[in-house]
Design a protein around this motif. Sequence first.
Motif, PDB file in Angstrom:
ATOM      1  N   CYS A  34       0.848  -1.182   0.000  1.00  0.00           N
ATOM      2  CA  CYS A  34       0.000   0.000   0.000  1.00  0.00           C
ATOM      3  C   CYS A  34       0.892   1.243   0.000  1.00  0.00           C
ATOM      4  O   CYS A  34       1.972   1.244   0.565  1.00  0.00           O
ATOM      5  CB  CYS A  34      -0.968  -0.003   1.169  1.00  0.00           C
ATOM      6  N   ASP A  36      -0.216   4.466   0.857  1.00  0.00           N
ATOM      7  CA  ASP A  36      -0.647   5.576   1.715  1.00  0.00           C
ATOM      8  C   ASP A  36      -1.371   5.025   2.941  1.00  0.00           C
ATOM      9  O   ASP A  36      -1.596   3.820   3.058  1.00  0.00           O
ATOM     10  CB  ASP A  36      -1.538   6.556   0.938  1.00  0.00           C
ATOM     11  N   THR A  37      -1.742   5.921   3.839  1.00  0.00           N
ATOM     12  CA  THR A  37      -2.388   5.479   5.074  1.00  0.00           C
ATOM     13  C   THR A  37      -3.773   4.895   4.810  1.00  0.00           C
ATOM     14  O   THR A  37      -4.182   3.960   5.496  1.00  0.00           O
ATOM     15  CB  THR A  37      -2.487   6.628   6.101  1.00  0.00           C
ATOM     16  N   LYS A  38      -4.481   5.409   3.819  1.00  0.00           N
ATOM     17  CA  LYS A  38      -5.797   4.865   3.484  1.00  0.00           C
ATOM     18  C   LYS A  38      -5.663   3.388   3.093  1.00  0.00           C
ATOM     19  O   LYS A  38      -6.422   2.539   3.561  1.00  0.00           O
ATOM     20  CB  LYS A  38      -6.418   5.679   2.341  1.00  0.00           C
ATOM     21  N   TYR A  41      -4.808   1.221   6.283  1.00  0.00           N
ATOM     22  CA  TYR A  41      -5.951   0.892   7.135  1.00  0.00           C
ATOM     23  C   TYR A  41      -6.885  -0.105   6.442  1.00  0.00           C
ATOM     24  O   TYR A  41      -7.414  -1.010   7.087  1.00  0.00           O
ATOM     25  CB  TYR A  41      -6.703   2.151   7.561  1.00  0.00           C
ATOM     26  N   ALA A  42      -7.066   0.053   5.136  1.00  0.00           N
ATOM     27  CA  ALA A  42      -7.911  -0.882   4.390  1.00  0.00           C
ATOM     28  C   ALA A  42      -7.318  -2.286   4.431  1.00  0.00           C
ATOM     29  O   ALA A  42      -8.035  -3.273   4.608  1.00  0.00           O
ATOM     30  CB  ALA A  42      -8.073  -0.409   2.943  1.00  0.00           C
ATOM     31  N   CYS A  60       1.976  11.387   3.099  1.00  0.00           N
ATOM     32  CA  CYS A  60       0.618  11.287   3.645  1.00  0.00           C
ATOM     33  C   CYS A  60       0.531  12.160   4.890  1.00  0.00           C
ATOM     34  O   CYS A  60       1.506  12.786   5.293  1.00  0.00           O
ATOM     35  CB  CYS A  60       0.298   9.849   4.049  1.00  0.00           C
TER      36      CYS A  60
END
Length: 122
Positions: A34, A36-38, A41-42, A60
């Motif tokens: 991943c 980024d932080t989105k 978390y996903a 980020c």
Amino acid sequence: MKEKNKILIVEDDVLNQQVYKRSLLSKDYILKICGDTKGFYAALMADTYDLFIVDLALNCEKDGIDLIKELRQMNHYKGTPIIVVTAFAFRKDKENAMAAGATRFIIKPFDNKKLLEEIKKY
């Protein structure tokens, strides 16, 4: 047949993501990358992981140190290995990462075989 261990890689640089995808890791492990932080978390909501590889510099709202601290607050990941792979080469960067809960600290550019050896330790 033994199920492969899962590694979550948090790396925002597309070239570095390609290095991970093409590295020796993809043969022996299930990789989730991943940028980024989105995505981070996903990924945590969708699955569980056996090891994390985290870059410190993320473009980020949070950096790698923040994410390491958050992982260490989660019961499931209190003892999960976290390997920091970063271009930040200063001693203070390593000290901050280790204080946040990192298990190992590797400076970019890294040798794929050295990274694989580190992962196999855990």
